[in-house]
Write an enzyme that holds these catalytic residues in place. Structure first.
Site, mmCIF file in Angstrom:
data_model
loop_
_atom_site.group_PDB
_atom_site.id
_atom_site.type_symbol
_atom_site.label_atom_id
_atom_site.label_comp_id
_atom_site.label_asym_id
_atom_site.label_seq_id
_atom_site.Cartn_x
_atom_site.Cartn_y
_atom_site.Cartn_z
ATOM 1 C CE LYS A 105 -4.353 -1.621 0.203
ATOM 2 N NZ LYS A 105 -5.047 -1.579 -0.875
ATOM 3 C CD GLU B 142 -10.341 3.629 0.793
ATOM 4 O OE1 GLU B 142 -10.109 5.319 0.694
ATOM 5 O OE2 GLU B 142 -9.618 3.153 -0.032
ATOM 6 C CB SER C 133 -0.017 -8.234 -1.459
ATOM 7 O OG SER C 133 -0.804 -8.687 -0.855
#
Lengths: 404, 278
Positions: free
Chosen positions: A98, A120, A386
């Site tokens: 991210k 969010e 990830s």
């Protein structure tokens, strides 16, 4: 659906933000001028060498890139087939892919003079990355998180608060990621002058799906170089999990025009595709939500349905519009893994490689378990790891102890 | 072709007064009560009725209208049932304009062409789609105009002079000026700022300009009516419905009159406004 094959899978979106019929800008008028400004600001940043110079410096020294491409020898031997490589995005600062996107967007927000950042989050990984970079750059940070997710991802809530972010537990609707996104959009409409909305995935109105994909594409670009250097050739297949789909698109995008490479996205099948799940492509149909047209879970009246996944990060009834297009053109094959398959893969990777994956990433591992044995030993398979699973340990421990 | 909306605003212009535009969510708290409420609105003083089309994810609405939408969905309201409510209303009222207000997905799933035929047949006069900016005009706006429906666009405080022509280009019926940057029911409109904004919009269009979001009481309605062609109230009416329900969110004998009474006082506020002579 039969679509003519494009000459390239890497040229989208068009000027109005469409990937085929998907994407677009379905937002309230209040937000439109800002979205057009953002499009201009990003276009200017994209061609500014100083923007890339600064971003690359942060990626190297702050995020810790490049992330390694690791040969998972014991997993490969155990499954008996393809040679499996893990792209170690979980080793990035903040513990997931991210941060790649958030860094880029925060730098764009700074160029636009915005001092207040909203985001969010589902699993909390995007919220943590946003809170982290807001701390680093001295910006106000508000993170919207569904109340259900606040409860199941408590470690990340503490992390965000320690980083100085305000975490708002969203009580509306189903109290998960889609409602967090609704609430963030409501905040944005209200504070449009001061505020930048840092979307965490390749969804939302144009230019977000394109911009987030561009920032995440470093994953695939590095993988390409690393695989060439390790094996002297490109990988044969790529696998990644998909909620909105940013880690997947980041890995896939630089390889989309290498026709011989098989590409697999893995959606969350939850309790099973005939029960509650979060597999928008497999179980949904095209609709319009959160600023874009894409595959969505909905009923016959166009009302959005609850998604379910063991993993908060995949618990979303939609998917990025570019994935919908890649699905319909057939370039990417979309599979799904159930909660139980993900949980099994979570434990398998932990025991065999000493790497605890995020429950999200465990969905991709679950399909490696299926696919790797069907491939030969010279088949090079890359799976995007990830995120790391530290945040999931309390939840997994409870499940394994047999509690509900 | 003249729509009921155009006819109504032309009448009001002759009377030199602003319209009172009443919004209620279709199916809140149930279909039959909702129909009774909508039927009661014209005689209570509503000049135009906005019928909310419920949606699970109303991104531009505050908590009151979100909750009303969920009540309506729980009561089984769908797009088809909403159109049926309009059809039944039309059996007894062929003049009061009905505007459907909501989000695009239920219409997209119904099928745009089929929706336009069904809406027109039911007696719908116009559409307000929150998530449909001019950038997506080919999607629904242009087909709706061709089908003889008005497409009423929202203009907001962030819609500057440069952007206004694009926003107004395919707008018809009236322009809906959103008086605040924010969601429905979240803040109070400032009548001085609204007055300036309405004048600004009127420099770009001949269409009537109605103002909504952030107007709750007769005094505010009167103040806004002095500077605009119409005043839209939604959240306050939806709150009146909510406050009239029993503990299980079911209608009570007070529900219809609670809304009608509030509409009467708000409409009196609008009718008491002095409109500047043209």
């Amino acid at each position: 659906m039969a679509l003519s094959k494009p000459n390239s899978f890497r040229t989208g979106p068009d000027d109005s933000g469409h990937f085929g019929m998907f994407g677009g800008r379905f937002v309230a008028e209040t937000l439109m001028p800002l979205i057009l400004d953002l499009e201009k600001a990003y276009a200017a940043a994209k061609v500014d060498p100083s923007f890339h110079h600064e971003m690359n410096a942060h990626l190297k020294d702050y995020v810790g890139r490049p992330s390694p491409l690791y040969y998972a020898e014991r997993l490969s031997q155990h499954l008996g087939g393809a040679k499996i490589y893990l792209k170690r995005e979980e080793l990035n600062h903040t513990g997931s892919h991210k941060v790649n996107n958030v860094l880029g967007q925060i730098m764009v927000a700074q160029r636009m003079g915005k001092k207040r950042i909203i985001a969010e989050t589902g699993a909390g990984q995007h919220g943590v990355a946003t809170a982290t970079l807001c701390a680093r750059f001295g910006l106000e940070c508000i993170v919207y998180m569904g109340a259900v997710d606040v409860a199941r991802q408590a470690p990340n809530v503490f992390r965000m608060e320690m980083l100085g972010a305000k975490v708002v537990a969203v009580q509306s609707g189903t109290r998960t990621l889609k409602d967090a996104m609704n609430e963030a959009l409501r905040d944005w409409v209200t504070n449009v002058d001061s505020t930048y909305y840092c979307i965490g995935t390749v969804a939302g109105p144009h230019p977000y799906p394109m911009m987030v994909r561009d920032f995440q594409s470093i994953i695939g670009r590095e993988t390409r170089e690393q695989m060439l250097s390790a094996e002297g050739r490109l990988p044969n297949s790529l696998i990644a999990c998909i909620g909105g789909g940013s880690n997947a698109l980041g890995l896939f995008h630089p390889f989309l025009d290498d026709a011989s490479i098989e590409i697999f996205g893995v959606e969350a099948a939850g309790h099973g595709l005939d029960k509650l799940h979060a597999a928008s492509l497999t179980g949904g149909r095209p609709g319009v939500l959160h600023g874009n047209r894409t595959y969505l879970l909905m009923n016959d009246d166009g009302q959005i349905q609850d998604a379910h996944s063991i993993s908060a990060g995949l618990d979303y009834p939609g998917i990025g519009p570019e994935h919908s297009w890649l699905h319909e053109t057939g370039r990417v094959t979309y599979l799904s893994a159930t909660d139980q398959e993900a949980l099994d893969a979570f434990q398998l990777l932990t025991r065999l490689e000493g790497i605890i994956p995020a429950l999200e990433s465990a969905h991709a591992i679950a399909k490696v378990v299926d696919l790797a044995p069907q491939r030969s030993s010279d088949h090079l398979m890359v799976v995007n790891l990830s995120g790391r699973g530290d945040k999931d340990i309390p939840q997994v421990a409870e499940i394994l102890k047999g509690k509900p | 072709m003249t729509t009921r909306i155009e006819t109504r605003f032309a009448e009001l212009k002759r009377q030199r007064r602003a319209a009172f535009v009443a919004y209620v969510m279709c199916g809140d708290p149930d279909i039959e009560t909702s129909l009774a409420i909508i039927k009661a609105l014209p005689s209570a003083g509503a000049d135009v009725i906005e019928v909310g089309l419920p949606f699970t994810d109303p991104m531009a609405d505050g908590p009151s209208i979100q909750a009303a939408g969920l009540r309506a969905l729980k009561a089984g309201t769908t797009l088809k049932k909403t159109l049926n409510v309009v059809r039944r209303f039309r059996e007894g009222d062929d003049v009061t304009p009905i505007v459907l207000m909501g989000y695009y997905n239920p219409i997209y799933i119904h099928g745009v062409d089929r929706f336009l035929i069904d809406a027109k047949a039911a007696g719908v006069d116009g559409l307000i789609l929150v998530d449909m900016p001019p950038e997506e005009d080919n999607e629904l706006c242009i087909p709706a105009l061709k089908a003889g429906l008005n497409f009423i666009r929202l203009a907001t405080p962030t819609t500057d002079d440069k952007r206004l022509p694009a926003v107004l280009a395919n707008t018809s019926g009236f322009v809906y000026y959103v008086s605040i940057t924010g969601i429905t029911g979240s803040a109070t409109a400032d009548s001085a700022k609204v007055s300036q904004a309405v004048s600004r919009i009127k420099r770009h269009t001949e269409l009537p300009v109605c103002v909504g979001f952030g107007i709750r009481n007769p005094e505010a309605a009167r103040a806004i009516a002095e500077h605009s062609d119409g005043v839209a109230v939604g959240t306050a009416l939806v709150d009146a419905i909510r406050d009239s329900l029993d503990a299980e969110s079911r209608a009570t004998p007070r529900t219809v009159s609670a809304v009608a009474d509030l509409v009467a006082t708000l409409a009196a506020g609008v009718r008491g406004a002095r409109q500047a002579a043209e």
